[in-house]
Write a protein that holds these residues in place. Sequence first.
Motif, short mmCIF file in Angstrom:
data_model
loop_
_atom_site.label_atom_id
_atom_site.label_comp_id
_atom_site.label_asym_id
_atom_site.label_seq_id
_atom_site.Cartn_x
_atom_site.Cartn_y
_atom_site.Cartn_z
N LEU A 1 56.66 38.13 43.80
CA LEU A 1 56.35 38.10 42.37
C LEU A 1 57.47 37.44 41.55
N ASN A 2 58.69 37.47 42.11
CA ASN A 2 59.83 36.88 41.41
C ASN A 2 60.26 35.53 41.96
N GLY A 3 59.38 34.90 42.76
CA GLY A 3 59.61 33.54 43.22
C GLY A 3 60.48 33.37 44.45
N PHE A 4 60.74 34.47 45.19
CA PHE A 4 61.61 34.37 46.36
C PHE A 4 60.87 34.57 47.68
N GLY A 5 59.59 34.86 47.63
CA GLY A 5 58.83 35.16 48.84
C GLY A 5 58.34 33.92 49.54
N ARG B 1 52.99 34.26 48.92
CA ARG B 1 52.88 33.94 47.49
C ARG B 1 51.42 33.66 47.12
N ILE B 2 50.72 32.98 48.00
CA ILE B 2 49.30 32.68 47.75
C ILE B 2 48.49 33.97 47.69
N LEU B 3 48.73 34.90 48.62
CA LEU B 3 48.02 36.17 48.60
C LEU B 3 48.33 36.97 47.34
N VAL B 4 49.60 37.03 46.97
CA VAL B 4 49.99 37.83 45.81
C VAL B 4 49.49 37.20 44.53
N ILE B 5 49.49 35.88 44.45
CA ILE B 5 48.95 35.21 43.26
C ILE B 5 47.47 35.54 43.11
N LEU B 6 46.75 35.59 44.22
CA LEU B 6 45.34 35.96 44.16
C LEU B 6 45.15 37.40 43.69
N LEU B 7 46.13 38.24 43.98
CA LEU B 7 46.03 39.65 43.62
C LEU B 7 46.57 39.95 42.22
N HIS B 8 47.45 39.10 41.72
CA HIS B 8 48.17 39.41 40.49
C HIS B 8 47.27 39.37 39.27
N ARG B 9 47.45 40.34 38.43
CA ARG B 9 46.76 40.37 37.15
C ARG B 9 47.84 40.41 36.09
N GLY C 1 40.90 47.24 57.71
CA GLY C 1 40.91 46.58 56.42
C GLY C 1 41.89 47.21 55.45
N ASP C 2 41.98 48.55 55.46
CA ASP C 2 42.90 49.24 54.56
C ASP C 2 44.35 49.05 54.98
N ALA C 3 44.59 48.70 56.23
CA ALA C 3 45.95 48.47 56.71
C ALA C 3 46.40 47.03 56.48
N ALA C 4 45.49 46.15 56.13
CA ALA C 4 45.83 44.75 55.91
C ALA C 4 46.70 44.60 54.66
N PHE C 5 47.61 43.63 54.69
CA PHE C 5 48.50 43.38 53.56
C PHE C 5 47.72 43.21 52.27
N PHE C 6 46.62 42.50 52.34
CA PHE C 6 45.81 42.18 51.17
C PHE C 6 45.31 43.45 50.47
N SER C 7 45.13 44.51 51.22
CA SER C 7 44.64 45.77 50.65
C SER C 7 45.77 46.78 50.44
N TYR C 8 46.69 46.84 51.40
CA TYR C 8 47.75 47.86 51.41
C TYR C 8 48.83 47.60 50.36
N ALA C 9 49.26 46.36 50.23
CA ALA C 9 50.36 46.02 49.32
C ALA C 9 50.05 46.36 47.86
N PRO C 10 48.89 46.00 47.32
CA PRO C 10 48.61 46.35 45.93
C PRO C 10 48.57 47.85 45.67
#
Length: 95
Positions: A18-22, A27-35, A53-62
């Motif tokens: 989120l702060n440009g260091f990843g 970054r693409i996944l988080v940009i898709l998730l960011h509101r 599915g719940d263990a996947a980064f796309f679901s777990y990280a948010p």
Amino acid sequence: PASYRIDFKVLLLVYKTLNGFGPAFIRILVILLHRSSAAAFLNTKHSTKKKTGDAAFFSYAPKLWNSLPKDIREAGSVEIFKHHLKTYLFNRAFP
């Protein structure tokens, strides 16, 4: 415990991204998730596969990110974020 170490690594990766260091692929996944909001919440995605599915980064990280207190999410630097996150997770692991 190991589960808190995993949470620490996931949350650190989200913060850095989120702060440009990843890494670019995260970054693409988080940009898709960011509101866009003042509190920097991430949109949660619900999976059709309960266990994997719940263990996947796309679901777990948010879910992890949104559960953090606002002062931790809005830390001014990586070092401050890590310090506050370690304290927060330690207090959750050993109440």
